[in-house]
Design a protein around this motif. Structure first.
Motif, PDB file in Angstrom:
ATOM      1  N   PRO A  18       0.838  -1.195   0.000  1.00  0.00           N
ATOM      2  CA  PRO A  18       0.000   0.000   0.000  1.00  0.00           C
ATOM      3  C   PRO A  18       0.881   1.255   0.000  1.00  0.00           C
ATOM      4  CG  PRO A  18      -0.598  -1.497   1.793  1.00  0.00           C
ATOM      5  CD  PRO A  18       0.649  -2.016   1.178  1.00  0.00           C
ATOM      6  N   VAL A  19       0.377   2.342  -0.522  1.00  0.00           N
ATOM      7  CA  VAL A  19       1.161   3.574  -0.626  1.00  0.00           C
ATOM      8  C   VAL A  19       1.651   4.025   0.754  1.00  0.00           C
ATOM      9  CG1 VAL A  19       1.106   6.001  -1.320  1.00  0.00           C
ATOM     10  CG2 VAL A  19       0.003   4.283  -2.736  1.00  0.00           C
ATOM     11  N   ALA A  20       0.823   3.916   1.782  1.00  0.00           N
ATOM     12  CA  ALA A  20       1.227   4.346   3.121  1.00  0.00           C
ATOM     13  C   ALA A  20       2.420   3.542   3.623  1.00  0.00           C
ATOM     14  CB  ALA A  20       0.058   4.222   4.092  1.00  0.00           C
ATOM     15  N   SER A  21       2.432   2.245   3.379  1.00  0.00           N
ATOM     16  CA  SER A  21       3.558   1.411   3.792  1.00  0.00           C
ATOM     17  C   SER A  21       4.800   1.744   2.979  1.00  0.00           C
ATOM     18  CB  SER A  21       3.228  -0.070   3.630  1.00  0.00           C
ATOM     19  OG  SER A  21       2.204  -0.426   4.511  1.00  0.00           O
ATOM     20  N   LEU A  22       4.593   1.974   1.709  1.00  0.00           N
ATOM     21  CA  LEU A  22       5.708   2.308   0.830  1.00  0.00           C
ATOM     22  C   LEU A  22       6.375   3.604   1.291  1.00  0.00           C
ATOM     23  CD1 LEU A  22       7.269   1.558  -1.715  1.00  0.00           C
ATOM     24  CD2 LEU A  22       5.620   2.907  -3.004  1.00  0.00           C
ATOM     25  N   ALA A  23       5.573   4.583   1.717  1.00  0.00           N
ATOM     26  CA  ALA A  23       6.117   5.864   2.174  1.00  0.00           C
ATOM     27  C   ALA A  23       7.067   5.668   3.344  1.00  0.00           C
ATOM     28  CB  ALA A  23       4.981   6.804   2.564  1.00  0.00           C
ATOM     29  N   HIS A  24       6.797   4.698   4.211  1.00  0.00           N
ATOM     30  CA  HIS A  24       7.683   4.432   5.344  1.00  0.00           C
ATOM     31  C   HIS A  24       8.908   3.626   4.913  1.00  0.00           C
ATOM     32  CE1 HIS A  24       5.105   6.159   8.380  1.00  0.00           C
ATOM     33  NE2 HIS A  24       4.083   5.566   7.792  1.00  0.00           N
ATOM     34  N   ARG A  25       8.718   2.679   4.045  1.00  0.00           N
ATOM     35  CA  ARG A  25       9.823   1.810   3.633  1.00  0.00           C
ATOM     36  C   ARG A  25      10.874   2.537   2.793  1.00  0.00           C
ATOM     37  NH1 ARG A  25       9.465  -3.587   4.515  1.00  0.00           N
ATOM     38  NH2 ARG A  25       7.554  -4.219   5.511  1.00  0.00           N
ATOM     39  N   VAL A  26      10.467   3.524   1.996  1.00  0.00           N
ATOM     40  CA  VAL A  26      11.443   4.207   1.146  1.00  0.00           C
ATOM     41  C   VAL A  26      12.358   5.124   1.952  1.00  0.00           C
ATOM     42  CG1 VAL A  26      10.019   4.072  -0.923  1.00  0.00           C
ATOM     43  CG2 VAL A  26       9.915   6.124   0.496  1.00  0.00           C
ATOM     44  N   ARG A  27      12.011   5.409   3.192  1.00  0.00           N
ATOM     45  CA  ARG A  27      12.850   6.290   4.009  1.00  0.00           C
ATOM     46  C   ARG A  27      14.217   5.669   4.296  1.00  0.00           C
ATOM     47  NH1 ARG A  27      10.899  10.600   5.793  1.00  0.00           N
ATOM     48  NH2 ARG A  27      12.148  10.732   7.677  1.00  0.00           N
ATOM     49  N   SER A  28      14.336   4.360   4.179  1.00  0.00           N
ATOM     50  CA  SER A  28      15.619   3.706   4.435  1.00  0.00           C
ATOM     51  C   SER A  28      16.479   3.571   3.178  1.00  0.00           C
ATOM     52  CB  SER A  28      15.385   2.323   5.048  1.00  0.00           C
ATOM     53  OG  SER A  28      14.673   1.516   4.134  1.00  0.00           O
ATOM     54  N   LEU A  29      15.932   3.955   2.023  1.00  0.00           N
ATOM     55  CA  LEU A  29      16.671   3.796   0.763  1.00  0.00           C
ATOM     56  C   LEU A  29      17.584   4.987   0.496  1.00  0.00           C
ATOM     57  CD1 LEU A  29      13.854   2.454  -1.580  1.00  0.00           C
ATOM     58  CD2 LEU A  29      15.564   1.147  -0.314  1.00  0.00           C
ATOM     59  N   ASP A  30      18.674   4.718  -0.214  1.00  0.00           N
ATOM     60  CA  ASP A  30      19.543   5.799  -0.673  1.00  0.00           C
ATOM     61  C   ASP A  30      19.043   6.273  -2.041  1.00  0.00           C
ATOM     62  OD1 ASP A  30      20.267   3.781  -2.403  1.00  0.00           O
ATOM     63  OD2 ASP A  30      22.298   3.575  -1.636  1.00  0.00           O
ATOM     64  N   THR A  31      19.744   7.220  -2.623  1.00  0.00           N
ATOM     65  CA  THR A  31      19.327   7.792  -3.906  1.00  0.00           C
ATOM     66  C   THR A  31      19.269   6.742  -5.010  1.00  0.00           C
ATOM     67  OG1 THR A  31      20.284   9.904  -3.254  1.00  0.00           O
ATOM     68  CG2 THR A  31      19.836   9.610  -5.587  1.00  0.00           C
ATOM     69  N   ALA A  32      20.243   5.845  -5.036  1.00  0.00           N
ATOM     70  CA  ALA A  32      20.255   4.807  -6.073  1.00  0.00           C
ATOM     71  C   ALA A  32      19.040   3.894  -5.957  1.00  0.00           C
ATOM     72  CB  ALA A  32      21.543   3.994  -5.986  1.00  0.00           C
ATOM     73  N   GLY A  33      18.668   3.516  -4.738  1.00  0.00           N
ATOM     74  CA  GLY A  33      17.493   2.669  -4.534  1.00  0.00           C
ATOM     75  C   GLY A  33      16.216   3.361  -4.964  1.00  0.00           C
ATOM     76  N   LEU A  34      16.100   4.639  -4.608  1.00  0.00           N
ATOM     77  CA  LEU A  34      14.910   5.399  -5.024  1.00  0.00           C
ATOM     78  C   LEU A  34      14.855   5.553  -6.534  1.00  0.00           C
ATOM     79  CD1 LEU A  34      14.569   8.167  -2.327  1.00  0.00           C
ATOM     80  CD2 LEU A  34      12.833   6.545  -3.024  1.00  0.00           C
ATOM     81  N   GLY A  45       3.767   0.550 -13.641  1.00  0.00           N
ATOM     82  CA  GLY A  45       2.450   0.969 -13.159  1.00  0.00           C
ATOM     83  C   GLY A  45       2.140   2.426 -13.412  1.00  0.00           C
ATOM     84  N   ALA A  46       3.152   3.269 -13.313  1.00  0.00           N
ATOM     85  CA  ALA A  46       2.980   4.725 -13.440  1.00  0.00           C
ATOM     86  C   ALA A  46       1.861   5.224 -12.540  1.00  0.00           C
ATOM     87  CB  ALA A  46       2.765   5.129 -14.894  1.00  0.00           C
ATOM     88  N   ARG A  47       1.804   4.675 -11.322  1.00  0.00           N
ATOM     89  CA  ARG A  47       0.785   5.101 -10.355  1.00  0.00           C
ATOM     90  C   ARG A  47       1.212   6.454  -9.782  1.00  0.00           C
ATOM     91  NH1 ARG A  47       1.320  -0.020  -6.634  1.00  0.00           N
ATOM     92  NH2 ARG A  47       3.467   0.379  -7.253  1.00  0.00           N
ATOM     93  N   GLU A  48       0.419   7.460 -10.032  1.00  0.00           N
ATOM     94  CA  GLU A  48       0.794   8.819  -9.636  1.00  0.00           C
ATOM     95  C   GLU A  48       0.995   8.973  -8.128  1.00  0.00           C
ATOM     96  OE1 GLU A  48       2.491  12.152 -10.358  1.00  0.00           O
ATOM     97  OE2 GLU A  48       1.811  10.857 -11.984  1.00  0.00           O
ATOM     98  N   PRO A  49       0.130   8.382  -7.266  1.00  0.00           N
ATOM     99  CA  PRO A  49       0.393   8.528  -5.828  1.00  0.00           C
ATOM    100  C   PRO A  49       1.746   7.924  -5.415  1.00  0.00           C
ATOM    101  CG  PRO A  49      -1.840   7.729  -6.187  1.00  0.00           C
ATOM    102  CD  PRO A  49      -1.142   7.708  -7.517  1.00  0.00           C
ATOM    103  N   VAL A  50       2.112   6.817  -6.032  1.00  0.00           N
ATOM    104  CA  VAL A  50       3.393   6.171  -5.728  1.00  0.00           C
ATOM    105  C   VAL A  50       4.545   7.036  -6.222  1.00  0.00           C
ATOM    106  CG1 VAL A  50       4.847   4.156  -6.218  1.00  0.00           C
ATOM    107  CG2 VAL A  50       2.413   3.857  -5.708  1.00  0.00           C
ATOM    108  N   GLN A  76       6.734  -7.796   6.307  1.00  0.00           N
ATOM    109  CA  GLN A  76       5.716  -6.805   6.011  1.00  0.00           C
ATOM    110  C   GLN A  76       4.471  -7.039   6.860  1.00  0.00           C
ATOM    111  OE1 GLN A  76       5.026  -7.018   1.819  1.00  0.00           O
ATOM    112  NE2 GLN A  76       7.180  -6.950   1.346  1.00  0.00           N
ATOM    113  N   PRO A  77       4.146  -6.101   7.753  1.00  0.00           N
ATOM    114  CA  PRO A  77       2.945  -6.287   8.566  1.00  0.00           C
ATOM    115  C   PRO A  77       1.664  -6.216   7.751  1.00  0.00           C
ATOM    116  CG  PRO A  77       3.868  -4.116   8.926  1.00  0.00           C
ATOM    117  CD  PRO A  77       4.840  -4.871   8.050  1.00  0.00           C
ATOM    118  N   GLU A  78       1.769  -5.711   6.512  1.00  0.00           N
ATOM    119  CA  GLU A  78       0.585  -5.634   5.661  1.00  0.00           C
ATOM    120  C   GLU A  78       0.080  -7.008   5.269  1.00  0.00           C
ATOM    121  OE1 GLU A  78       3.664  -4.474   4.399  1.00  0.00           O
ATOM    122  OE2 GLU A  78       3.402  -2.560   5.342  1.00  0.00           O
TER     123      GLU A  78
END
Length: 112
Positions: A18-34, A45-50, A76-78
């Protein structure tokens, strides 16, 4: 992107978060991962919220933010774990008494 490339994404099961979970998980990534996730998302997907979440985090990193110490590959608790039982419980419930319709041996019937 092939199956091997999908497996190499920095967040497992990325497409199903889910987008909310993704928002938390990406905080641990560096620039290359993002950058890898942004490229993957734009091509698939080209999902705009993501994309909004990913790009906002990329901007934060560019402005000097540091990746958090979290683990994007953590469980993943999801996704609930599978049930740990097989069928009805074998633990007996409390004793059941028949209705007290004049049965003098029934312990729940008042004595007079």
């Amino acid at each position: 992107m092939s199956a091997d490339e999908h497996a190499a994404l920095p967040i497992p099961d990325y497409d199903h978060l889910p987008v909310a979970s993704l928002a938390h998980r990406v905080r641990s990534l560096d620039t290359a991962g993002l950058d890898a996730l942004i490229e993957y998302e734009e091509e698939h997907g080209a999902r705009e919220p993501v994309l909004t979440v990913l790009r906002a985090r990329a901007e934060q990193l560019a402005a000097g933010a540091q990746p958090s110490g979290g683990d994007p590959t953590a469980p993943q608790p999801e996704h609930a774990p599978p049930a740990d039982h097989q069928g009805p419980s074998s633990v007996p419930g409390p004793p059941q008494n028949p209705p007290s319709h004049g049965d003098p041996t029934n312990p729940s019937q008042p004595r007079g």
